[in-house]
Design a protein around this motif. Structure first.
Motif, PDB file in Angstrom:
ATOM      1  N   ASN A 113      -5.856  59.107  23.288  1.00  0.00           N
ATOM      2  CA  ASN A 113      -6.426  60.371  22.829  1.00  0.00           C
ATOM      3  C   ASN A 113      -7.810  60.102  22.264  1.00  0.00           C
ATOM      4  O   ASN A 113      -8.042  59.018  21.740  1.00  0.00           O
ATOM      5  N   GLY A 173      -1.387  61.584  27.393  1.00  0.00           N
ATOM      6  CA  GLY A 173      -1.278  61.852  25.967  1.00  0.00           C
ATOM      7  C   GLY A 173      -1.969  63.137  25.550  1.00  0.00           C
ATOM      8  O   GLY A 173      -1.731  63.650  24.469  1.00  0.00           O
ATOM      9  N   THR A 174      -2.835  63.658  26.403  1.00  0.00           N
ATOM     10  CA  THR A 174      -3.529  64.916  26.134  1.00  0.00           C
ATOM     11  C   THR A 174      -3.447  65.796  27.377  1.00  0.00           C
ATOM     12  O   THR A 174      -3.078  65.337  28.454  1.00  0.00           O
ATOM     13  N   GLN A 202       2.316  66.326  30.144  1.00  0.00           N
ATOM     14  CA  GLN A 202       1.791  65.813  28.888  1.00  0.00           C
ATOM     15  C   GLN A 202       2.929  65.101  28.164  1.00  0.00           C
ATOM     16  O   GLN A 202       3.942  65.705  27.834  1.00  0.00           O
ATOM     17  N   ASN A 245       4.205  64.185  25.214  1.00  0.00           N
ATOM     18  CA  ASN A 245       3.948  64.586  23.846  1.00  0.00           C
ATOM     19  C   ASN A 245       5.167  64.321  22.985  1.00  0.00           C
ATOM     20  O   ASN A 245       6.283  64.694  23.340  1.00  0.00           O
ATOM     21  N   ASN A 246       4.964  63.703  21.833  1.00  0.00           N
ATOM     22  CA  ASN A 246       6.083  63.373  20.966  1.00  0.00           C
ATOM     23  C   ASN A 246       6.731  64.603  20.327  1.00  0.00           C
ATOM     24  O   ASN A 246       7.777  64.494  19.707  1.00  0.00           O
ATOM     25  N   VAL A 247       6.144  65.766  20.499  1.00  0.00           N
ATOM     26  CA  VAL A 247       6.721  66.988  19.942  1.00  0.00           C
ATOM     27  C   VAL A 247       8.089  67.300  20.561  1.00  0.00           C
ATOM     28  O   VAL A 247       8.888  68.021  19.981  1.00  0.00           O
TER      29      VAL A 247
END
Length: 160
Positions: free
Chosen positions: A11, A36-37, A53, A55-57
């Motif tokens: 990122n 990552g983005t 993406q 994403n850790n969310v």
């Protein structure tokens, strides 16, 4: 490999190791891509790609929530494996065949609840849960999950 995995996770986007467009062109549209983005969609050789993406969310809120609510004394490797498996259950086969690795974020609350339930279930299995197992673990977690709608209703009750 016929379907190379390409995961540029740095990122921000300007620091990514490769762009989605370059990855799809290099692999002739065959790669499985997640970054990552966010990257814009790519059209290549008559195909349309929506870059994933990574994403850790999609994992960490459920892991933390499930572990906290059962008062886990440790987050084990198998709890992360349970979280990953539950997340994978949300990606339909047709999306995987198109190179998508992750579910749509529009289902984030439900995904987080299911991941939390899998993590909490595994905490009991591993013997690291610090509470007695509720009869219906998913309902136990869901009933304690914050919601802006619940918050608004509580505020209306308090202020008449």
């Amino acid at each position: 490999h016929p379907k190379p995995l390409i995961f540029p996770l740095s990122n921000p986007t300007s620091k990514a190791e490769i762009t989605a467009e370059d990855a799809y062109h290099w692999s002739k549209g065959k790669c499985i891509f997640a970054s990552g983005t966010a990257f814009a969609p790519v059209d290549y050789d008559g195909q349309h790609f929506e870059p994933g993406q990574a994403n850790n969310v999609l994992i960490f809120p459920g892991v933390g929530y499930g572990a906290c609510l059962v008062k886990a004394t440790w987050i084990t490797d198998s709890m992360f494996a349970a979280a990953a498996q539950k997340l994978a259950d949300y990606v339909p086969v047709d999306r995987i065949e198109q190179g998508d690795l992750y579910p749509e974020l529009e289902n984030l609350r439900d995904i987080s609840l299911k991941v939390a339930t899998a993590v909490a279930e595994d905490a009991f299995k591993e013997g690291v849960a610090g509470i007695n197992r509720p009869e219906d673990l998913e309902t136990f977690l869901k009933d304690r999950m914050w919601s802006p709608l619940k918050q608004k209703a509580m505020e209306q009750l308090q202020h008449g």
